[in-house]
Design an enzyme around this catalytic site. Structure first.
Site: not given
Ligand SMILES: *Cc1c(COP(=O)(O)O)cnc(C)c1O
Length: 332
Positions: A75-77
């Site tokens: 879930q890397s922004n």
């Protein structure tokens, strides 16, 4: 301090707003609280990676790259904002996502940031937790080169001296806002992970002799390791900027009391912080970074770490896309 010396593209809607949090200030009965709205940077739903990408994409284009490669947790922004920036500048985007967080919900790998990575047309590869992601990304760069492409590698979180310039810029912007409104800022608090945000802020604020303290709430590792990583990058960034004096080691402070079991793993104080910010200020935090950052700010206020009358700015680094991957935790 002259940032116009560095290659740069325009991505960020700046200046981002600096707003009072009157309801949380009253509720917590501590210092005066403000929020710097870097969740509203205007790219791909916003977030702190946008400021870094102005300088990173600038350098990629200067070098004639046709592909950007980066990596992060699932879930890397950072991956989301990089994919969007690549689209805007006509670059291909290759993303490697590490399965770093254990015990995730059923939609963790398809919703939130991952959905948006796919919408932006990035090519995604998943890797097991514990993979050396830097090495994996460099391997991928070799593959891109072998098929005739020109890759530009952006490290995890965009945290190198080039990316950190984005937060030097944020420091200058905050000082301008403080000067314009007569606000005497005592401390800036934010969630710290790959270190570029805090490193850039410290280099910028110390380089300007601002007298403003920065407190990073660690989302990943113990205090000493986090401070060492931030200090190393802040010093490199200061040197890159031509600051001659060097940075004092004690200008870098991190608190590791709010990490919980580990990166991306929920804590009760994070859930409380996400709910409080939403229900009293209408703000969307996130479960991995800004939620733990705000949990740190709330916890420290309750411990009496700040005097009444002090002015504390929470740097909202964004991340709300990840909320959708944590439904069961946030609304249990
Ligand atoms: C990446 C990120 C951070 C941490 O910034 P670093 O520069 O990696 O320390 C904080 N908040 C959000 C929402 C992020 O995506």
């Amino acid at each position: 301090m002259n940032l116009s010396r560095f290659s740069r593209v325009k991505l960020c809607h700046a200046p981002t707003a600096l707003e009072p949090m009157t309801n949380l200030t009253r509720l917590l009965d501590g210092p005066n609280l403000y929020v710097k709205r870097d969740d509203c940077t205007g790219l791909a739903g916003g977030g702190n990676k946008t400021r870094k990408l102005e300088f990173l994409i600038g350098e990629a284009l200067e070098q004639g790259a046709d592909t950007v490669i980066t990596q992060g947790a699932v879930q890397s922004n950072h991956a989301r904002q990089t994919a969007a920036a690549a689209c805007k500048f006509g670059l291909a985007c290759e993303i490697l996502l590490e399965r770093r967080v254990p015990d995730t919900g059923p939609e963790y790998e398809t919703t939130g940031n991952v959905l948006l990575d796919e919408l932006y047309g990035a090519r995604i590869g998943f890797r097991p937790g514990g993979t050396d992601m830097n090495a994996a990304a460099l391997e991928l760069a070799d593959e891109v080169r072998a098929r005739g492409g020109k890759p530009y590698y952006i490290p995890g979180g965009g945290s190198n001296r080039v990316g950190a310039l984005g937060y030097v810029n944020c420091a200058l912007e905050l000082l301008q806002q403080a000067n314009d409104t007569g606000l005497r800022i005592d401390t800036i608090v934010h969630g710290t992970g790959s270190a570029g945000t805090q490193a850039g802020l410290v280099a910028g604020l110390e380089g300007c002799n601002s007298g403003i303290a920065v407190l990073g709430i660690s989302v990943r590792q113990p205090k000493e390791k986090q401070e060492e990583a931030v200090y190393r990058l802040a010093s490199e960034t200061a040197e890159y900027l031509g600051i001659k004096t060097g940075l004092a080691r004690d200008s870098v402070v991190a608190d590791d009391g709010y990490v919980g079991p580990g990166y991306g793993q929920p804590t009760a104080s994070m859930v409380e912080a996400v709910q409080m910010a939403a229900r009293h200020e209408g703000l969307l935090l996130d479960p991995v970074y800004s939620g733990k950052g705000m949990a740190g700010l709330i916890g420290l206020i309750r411990q009496g770490a700040f005097a009444k009358g002090q002015n504390v700015v929470f740097l909202h680094t964004g991340g709300s896309a990840a909320l959708f991957a944590y439904r069961d935790v946030l609304l249990a």
